[in-house]
Design a protein around this motif. Structure first.
Motif, PDB file in Angstrom:
ATOM      1  N   MET A   1       6.965  -2.684   0.975  1.00 53.30           N
ATOM      2  CA  MET A   1       5.949  -2.567  -0.050  1.00 53.30           C
ATOM      3  C   MET A   1       4.921  -1.520   0.382  1.00 53.30           C
ATOM      4  O   MET A   1       4.409  -1.530   1.493  1.00 53.30           O
ATOM      5  N   SER A   2       4.633  -0.633  -0.493  1.00 48.45           N
ATOM      6  CA  SER A   2       3.700   0.459  -0.205  1.00 48.45           C
ATOM      7  C   SER A   2       2.254  -0.034  -0.239  1.00 48.45           C
ATOM      8  O   SER A   2       1.864  -0.796  -1.109  1.00 48.45           O
ATOM      9  N   LYS A   3       1.477   0.403   0.761  1.00 50.55           N
ATOM     10  CA  LYS A   3       0.059   0.056   0.827  1.00 50.55           C
ATOM     11  C   LYS A   3      -0.795   1.243   0.413  1.00 50.55           C
ATOM     12  O   LYS A   3      -1.981   1.304   0.721  1.00 50.55           O
ATOM     13  N   LYS A   4      -0.202   2.194  -0.300  1.00 49.03           N
ATOM     14  CA  LYS A   4      -0.905   3.402  -0.717  1.00 49.03           C
ATOM     15  C   LYS A   4      -2.023   3.055  -1.694  1.00 49.03           C
ATOM     16  O   LYS A   4      -1.847   2.229  -2.583  1.00 49.03           O
ATOM     17  N   ARG A   5      -3.188   3.691  -1.473  1.00 47.08           N
ATOM     18  CA  ARG A   5      -4.327   3.425  -2.357  1.00 47.08           C
ATOM     19  C   ARG A   5      -5.277   4.609  -2.329  1.00 47.08           C
ATOM     20  O   ARG A   5      -5.145   5.516  -1.534  1.00 47.08           O
ATOM     21  N   ILE A   6      -6.271   4.587  -3.200  1.00 46.89           N
ATOM     22  CA  ILE A   6      -7.294   5.628  -3.282  1.00 46.89           C
ATOM     23  C   ILE A   6      -8.449   5.246  -2.346  1.00 46.89           C
ATOM     24  O   ILE A   6      -8.878   4.095  -2.316  1.00 46.89           O
ATOM     25  N   LEU A   7      -8.963   6.220  -1.590  1.00 48.94           N
ATOM     26  CA  LEU A   7     -10.096   5.979  -0.697  1.00 48.94           C
ATOM     27  C   LEU A   7     -11.417   6.074  -1.459  1.00 48.94           C
ATOM     28  O   LEU A   7     -11.561   6.880  -2.370  1.00 48.94           O
ATOM     29  N   THR A   8     -12.377   5.271  -1.044  1.00 56.10           N
ATOM     30  CA  THR A   8     -13.720   5.381  -1.617  1.00 56.10           C
ATOM     31  C   THR A   8     -14.435   6.550  -0.939  1.00 56.10           C
ATOM     32  O   THR A   8     -14.008   7.023   0.118  1.00 56.10           O
ATOM     33  N   ARG A  13     -16.045   9.644   3.999  1.00 53.99           N
ATOM     34  CA  ARG A  13     -17.108  10.106   4.898  1.00 53.99           C
ATOM     35  C   ARG A  13     -16.916   9.559   6.300  1.00 53.99           C
ATOM     36  O   ARG A  13     -17.102  10.264   7.289  1.00 53.99           O
ATOM     37  N   HIS A  14     -16.531   8.294   6.404  1.00 55.41           N
ATOM     38  CA  HIS A  14     -16.319   7.670   7.706  1.00 55.41           C
ATOM     39  C   HIS A  14     -15.163   8.353   8.453  1.00 55.41           C
ATOM     40  O   HIS A  14     -15.291   8.646   9.639  1.00 55.41           O
ATOM     41  N   VAL A  15     -14.075   8.607   7.764  1.00 56.44           N
ATOM     42  CA  VAL A  15     -12.932   9.293   8.380  1.00 56.44           C
ATOM     43  C   VAL A  15     -13.351  10.687   8.828  1.00 56.44           C
ATOM     44  O   VAL A  15     -13.054  11.105   9.954  1.00 56.44           O
ATOM     45  N   GLN A  16     -14.063  11.402   7.973  1.00 58.77           N
ATOM     46  CA  GLN A  16     -14.483  12.763   8.318  1.00 58.77           C
ATOM     47  C   GLN A  16     -15.430  12.756   9.521  1.00 58.77           C
ATOM     48  O   GLN A  16     -15.277  13.557  10.440  1.00 58.77           O
ATOM     49  N   PHE A  35     -10.736  18.191   6.023  1.00 56.82           N
ATOM     50  CA  PHE A  35     -10.580  17.834   4.617  1.00 56.82           C
ATOM     51  C   PHE A  35      -9.862  16.492   4.559  1.00 56.82           C
ATOM     52  O   PHE A  35      -8.745  16.364   5.051  1.00 56.82           O
ATOM     53  N   VAL A  36     -10.512  15.480   3.998  1.00 58.12           N
ATOM     54  CA  VAL A  36      -9.919  14.153   3.850  1.00 58.12           C
ATOM     55  C   VAL A  36      -9.384  14.033   2.428  1.00 58.12           C
ATOM     56  O   VAL A  36     -10.108  14.258   1.464  1.00 58.12           O
ATOM     57  N   LYS A  37      -8.111  13.681   2.320  1.00 59.15           N
ATOM     58  CA  LYS A  37      -7.497  13.525   0.994  1.00 59.15           C
ATOM     59  C   LYS A  37      -7.997  12.245   0.334  1.00 59.15           C
ATOM     60  O   LYS A  37      -8.523  11.355   0.976  1.00 59.15           O
ATOM     61  N   HIS A  38      -7.818  12.154  -0.968  1.00 60.94           N
ATOM     62  CA  HIS A  38      -8.320  11.020  -1.752  1.00 60.94           C
ATOM     63  C   HIS A  38      -7.488   9.761  -1.602  1.00 60.94           C
ATOM     64  O   HIS A  38      -7.941   8.686  -1.979  1.00 60.94           O
ATOM     65  N   GLU A  39      -6.270   9.905  -1.062  1.00 59.18           N
ATOM     66  CA  GLU A  39      -5.405   8.736  -0.993  1.00 59.18           C
ATOM     67  C   GLU A  39      -4.881   8.528   0.427  1.00 59.18           C
ATOM     68  O   GLU A  39      -5.045   9.376   1.295  1.00 59.18           O
ATOM     69  N   THR A  40      -4.250   7.380   0.634  1.00 62.25           N
ATOM     70  CA  THR A  40      -3.688   7.047   1.931  1.00 62.25           C
ATOM     71  C   THR A  40      -2.180   7.280   1.910  1.00 62.25           C
ATOM     72  O   THR A  40      -1.597   7.520   0.849  1.00 62.25           O
ATOM     73  N   ASP A  41      -1.555   7.166   3.093  1.00 62.96           N
ATOM     74  CA  ASP A  41      -0.099   7.244   3.140  1.00 62.96           C
ATOM     75  C   ASP A  41       0.473   5.878   2.751  1.00 62.96           C
ATOM     76  O   ASP A  41      -0.255   4.967   2.368  1.00 62.96           O
ATOM     77  N   GLU A  42       1.777   5.717   2.865  1.00 67.71           N
ATOM     78  CA  GLU A  42       2.435   4.476   2.447  1.00 67.71           C
ATOM     79  C   GLU A  42       2.020   3.269   3.277  1.00 67.71           C
ATOM     80  O   GLU A  42       2.170   2.129   2.857  1.00 67.71           O
ATOM     81  N   GLY A  44      -1.126   2.801   4.366  1.00 67.86           N
ATOM     82  CA  GLY A  44      -2.545   2.556   4.160  1.00 67.86           C
ATOM     83  C   GLY A  44      -3.451   3.367   5.070  1.00 67.86           C
ATOM     84  O   GLY A  44      -4.654   3.140   5.107  1.00 67.86           O
ATOM     85  N   ASN A  45      -2.886   4.309   5.837  1.00 65.49           N
ATOM     86  CA  ASN A  45      -3.689   5.156   6.734  1.00 65.49           C
ATOM     87  C   ASN A  45      -4.216   6.366   5.980  1.00 65.49           C
ATOM     88  O   ASN A  45      -3.486   6.988   5.215  1.00 65.49           O
TER      89      ASN A  45
END
Length: 64
Positions: A1-8, A13-16, A35-42, A44-45
């Motif tokens: 099951m994919s844990k892909k989602r959109i980041l807030t 900002r926290h990742v950056q 550059f942080v993308k808007h979504e995560t990988d499968e 959830g990272n």
């Protein structure tokens, strides 16, 4: 099951901030952009891209 989602925005900002701290410690004499993308990988990272630019001095008389 994919844990892909959109980041807030706060998560992005926290990742950056975290990655910028790591990259500046490893490459203190480089210009770094992250550059942080808007979504995560499968899994959830978050996904990001790091660009590092450094300057080099060429010795006098150097020819390619």
């Amino acid at each position: 099951m994919s844990k892909k989602r959109i980041l807030t925005d706060a998560e992005k900002r926290h990742v950056q901030d975290t990655q910028m701290t790591i990259e500046r410690a490893r490459f203190p004499d480089h210009i770094i952009s992250i550059f942080v993308k808007h979504e995560t990988d499968e899994d959830g990272n978050p996904l990001w891209t790091v660009t590092k630019t450094g300057e080099t001095e060429k010795p006098k008389g150097w020819k390619p």
